[in-house]
Design a protein around this motif. Structure first.
Motif, PDB file in Angstrom:
ATOM      1  N   UNK A 145      12.711  -2.197  -0.954  1.00  0.00           N
ATOM      2  CA  UNK A 145      12.102  -1.691  -1.946  1.00  0.00           C
ATOM      3  C   UNK A 145      12.388  -0.362  -2.681  1.00  0.00           C
ATOM      4  N   UNK A 146      12.740  -0.211  -3.679  1.00  0.00           N
ATOM      5  CA  UNK A 146      12.608   1.202  -4.264  1.00  0.00           C
ATOM      6  C   UNK A 146      11.317   1.670  -4.754  1.00  0.00           C
ATOM      7  N   UNK A 147      10.924   2.885  -4.612  1.00  0.00           N
ATOM      8  CA  UNK A 147       9.407   3.359  -5.043  1.00  0.00           C
ATOM      9  C   UNK A 147       9.702   4.712  -5.955  1.00  0.00           C
ATOM     10  N   UNK A 151       0.850  -1.331   0.012  1.00  0.00           N
ATOM     11  CA  UNK A 151       0.016  -0.027  -0.247  1.00  0.00           C
ATOM     12  C   UNK A 151       0.880   1.142  -0.009  1.00  0.00           C
ATOM     13  N   UNK A 152       2.021   1.050  -0.343  1.00  0.00           N
ATOM     14  CA  UNK A 152       3.011   2.320  -0.145  1.00  0.00           C
ATOM     15  C   UNK A 152       3.139   2.942  -1.479  1.00  0.00           C
ATOM     16  N   UNK A 153       2.527   2.845  -2.509  1.00  0.00           N
ATOM     17  CA  UNK A 153       2.740   3.831  -3.532  1.00  0.00           C
ATOM     18  C   UNK A 153       3.247   2.864  -4.876  1.00  0.00           C
ATOM     19  N   UNK A 154       3.152   3.686  -5.890  1.00  0.00           N
ATOM     20  CA  UNK A 154       3.335   3.332  -7.470  1.00  0.00           C
ATOM     21  C   UNK A 154       4.920   2.935  -7.661  1.00  0.00           C
ATOM     22  N   UNK A 155       5.314   2.428  -8.598  1.00  0.00           N
ATOM     23  CA  UNK A 155       6.639   2.143  -9.084  1.00  0.00           C
ATOM     24  C   UNK A 155       7.637   1.499  -8.022  1.00  0.00           C
ATOM     25  N   UNK A 156       7.013   0.504  -7.398  1.00  0.00           N
ATOM     26  CA  UNK A 156       7.785  -0.223  -6.342  1.00  0.00           C
ATOM     27  C   UNK A 156       8.285  -1.363  -7.000  1.00  0.00           C
TER      28      UNK A 156
END
Length: 579
Positions: free
Chosen positions: A138-140, A73-78
């Motif tokens: 995880x990069x976001x 739930x921590x954003x797009x582009x993860x």
């Protein structure tokens, strides 16, 4: 003509489904993505309730730690960028999102802000009963720093690797031919990132894995270590192509039941490894190179002091009426060639090296000894280069041999030959061979039927095996053929002429000899000699075989040793690497 060729291809393509319909699919497991091959894991990536520790099996030969993260739930582009297990970076990890594998990369989300049921898998070793921390990086798209999620779990009490080891590669050996293998030599190679271990040659330890997951140490001999330093200092290493690495080859003795499989695990990444188990060896090497004496419990082989060619065989194992020394009194070279004969009327034989241009000992240990002699053909055909490699194993009744004959400059040839064993005539009384159709053939060691055809008979150059035997005394020496090929590096096909094995009995020589030899270019084959054949530069002739000095069996088992060796050599244990 172009149109006809295209039409033929179309016809073959259209016909293919009918033949394919009878093929058995080897896909097993569950669907993990649109169009993906089925995934045969012991867990369902869509239904992982807690951290799962996986131990290697024949069906799934991996150490893995499977980590459910729940919904993202921590954003797009993860994108999953790194996994660390108890401080050790994983070099193999991947992602499932709601049971589907993201095969192109470790992405979790792209344009969406969330993703359901995320599962991370790392192919990392684990240790029994160890408290384990898995740090998932995880990069976001909207974060300057990676998101790190830490998960703690306790490993099971069995199935893991011994403490101290941080890296592994797994191997499944499968017996393909219905012949149980006992102490069969298996050669492998391993490569690792340079930072994953200080010295892979010193650290490598091998274990077999039983059906219950228990690991048992296996003796292993390492050889030929090498390193790739990567890009020069001060420059970056952006991907696997420039990343520093180290590599080693190894050999061990494997036992696998007929038509069964066994898992082996190679461990490294331990700068204080426990002592490796000692090999139960019968292999002995004595003397100075190239003229060493090599023996195990089955036979003794003497390599010539000057040339390094096999000089003689002595068979062990029969105290009552032991076989005599198997050699020839003319050249003292039971293994006679490769050789070549040109329009100058003079032979070049590798048994005449004095010494070879170069001798390389690749391996010299308790499980395997390998020596290669190579150089320009000695004496009278300098257009030809050759190499001869012998490999001896502990607990093996045969020795392997590989030869390469390369014509580097145009040669006016009367003969180019290999695969030759030569014995004093009084030592043997029959030739015996197995045809490719399975038929067993034999002839007496006698001269050909007329003046023209001085050889007793000709045999296909790639039969499974052929031997010279003494039927009255019950011994022989055979040559088991693994492969026999010719090619030309410039034109594709090598020059050949009447390629075959020729079986000879020269009772009228000053020193009577009996032998077989494989002619690749052989107008010399007839006693009245055919005209010269021009051999193109680049023509190369390669053979891989085994020499087998042995006492013969009884009745239907008379030549069973050669048949068994043929199966072992032509159908070795199949290697399938896990990671």
């Amino acid at each position: 003509m172009k149109h006809l060729a295209v039409t033929s291809i179309l016809v073959a393509t259209l016909a293919a489904p009918f033949a394919f319909s009878a093929a058995e699919s080897v896909e097993r497991g569950r669907d993990v993505g649109d169009g993906n091959v089925l995934y045969d894991s012991p867990y369902d990536p869509k239904k992982v309730d807690g951290v799962t520790f996986v131990a290697p099996t024949v069906a799934y030969p991996y150490f893995e730690i499977v980590v459910p993260l729940g919904d993202w739930t921590e954003g797009k582009g993860a994108t999953l960028s790194k996994v660390v297990v108890n401080g050790v970076d994983s070099d193999s990890f991947y992602v499932f999102v709601d049971g589907f594998s993201h095969v192109q990369s470790g992405w979790i989300t792209r344009d969406a802000d969330s993703a359901p049921n995320v599962v991370i898998v790392t192919r990392s070793v684990w240790h029994n009963d160890e408290d384990t921390t898995i740090d998932i990086h995880v990069s976001a798209a909207d974060r300057s720093e990676p998101i790190v999620k830490s998960v703690n779990a306790k490993a099971p009490g069995s199935g893991g690797v011994p403490k101290g080891w941080t890296r592994y590669q797994s191997l499944v050996l499968t017996e393909p031919a219905g012949l149980a293998r006992e102490n069969e030599p298996v050669e492998i190679s391993l490569t690792a990132r340079a930072e994953d271990c200080a010295d892979i040659e010193k650290e490598l330890r091998l274990f077999s894995v039983d059906d219950g997951g228990a690991l048992t140490p296996v003796a292993v001999q390492t050889f030929n270590p090498r390193r790739f330093i990567g890009r020069p200092p001060g420059t970056s290493n952006p991907n696997y192509l420039q990343h520093p690495s180290q590599m080693v080859e190894a050999v061990f003795l494997a036992s696998v039941p007929a038509l069964a499989s066994r898992v082996y695990v190679a461990l490294y990444g331990n700068d204080k490894p426990s002592p490796a188990p000692a090999a139960d060896t019968d292999l002995k090497v004595g003397g100075d190179f190239p003229g060493v004496v090599v023996e195990n419990k089955y036979f003794v082989t003497d390599l010539d002091d000057s040339s390094g060619q096999v000089k003689s065989f002595r068979i062990k194992g029969r105290d009552d009426k032991p076989a005599p020394l198997l050699t020839n009194s003319l050249t003292l070279a039971a293994h006679w060639n490769p050789d070549s004969f040109s329009d100058n009327g003079k032979w070049g034989h590798t048994f005449a090296w004095n010494p070879p241009d170069d001798t390389t000992v690749t391996a010299n240990g308790p499980i395997m000894f390998r020596i290669t002699n190579r150089g320009r053909m000695p004496d009278w055909t300098p257009q030809v280069y050759a190499s001869v490699t012998y490999t001896f194993y502990s607990n093996s009744p045969y020795m392997k041999c590989t030869t390469v004959t390369e014509v580097r400059d145009e040669l006016n040839a009367s003969a180019i030959r290999n695969g030759e064993l030569v014995l004093d005539t009084h030592l043997v009384d029959h030739f015996v061979w197995r045809e490719k159709n399975g038929a067993l053939r034999t002839i007496r060691t006698a001269h050909g039927p007329n003046w023209q055809d001085e050889w007793g008979t000709r045999v296909d150059q790639d039969v499974p095996w052929l031997a010279m035997t003494n039927e009255s005394e019950g011994y022989g020496v055979g040559e088991v053929i693994a492969s026999s090929i010719s090619f030309n590096t410039n034109r594709g096909e090598a020059t050949t002429h009447r390629a075959a094995f020729y079986l000879y009995y020269h009772h009228f020589w000053n020193v009577p000899l009996t032998y077989f030899t494989r002619g690749w270019v052989y107008p010399f084959s007839d006693y009245q000699r055919g005209p010269i054949v021009k051999v193109d530069p680049g023509s190369t002739y390669v053979e891989k075989m085994a020499f087998y000095p042995v006492y013969l069996g009884d009745g239907d088992e008379r030549y069973a040793a050669f048949d068994k060796a043929t199966t072992q050599i032509q159908q070795p244990l199949v290697q399938r690497w896990g990671r």
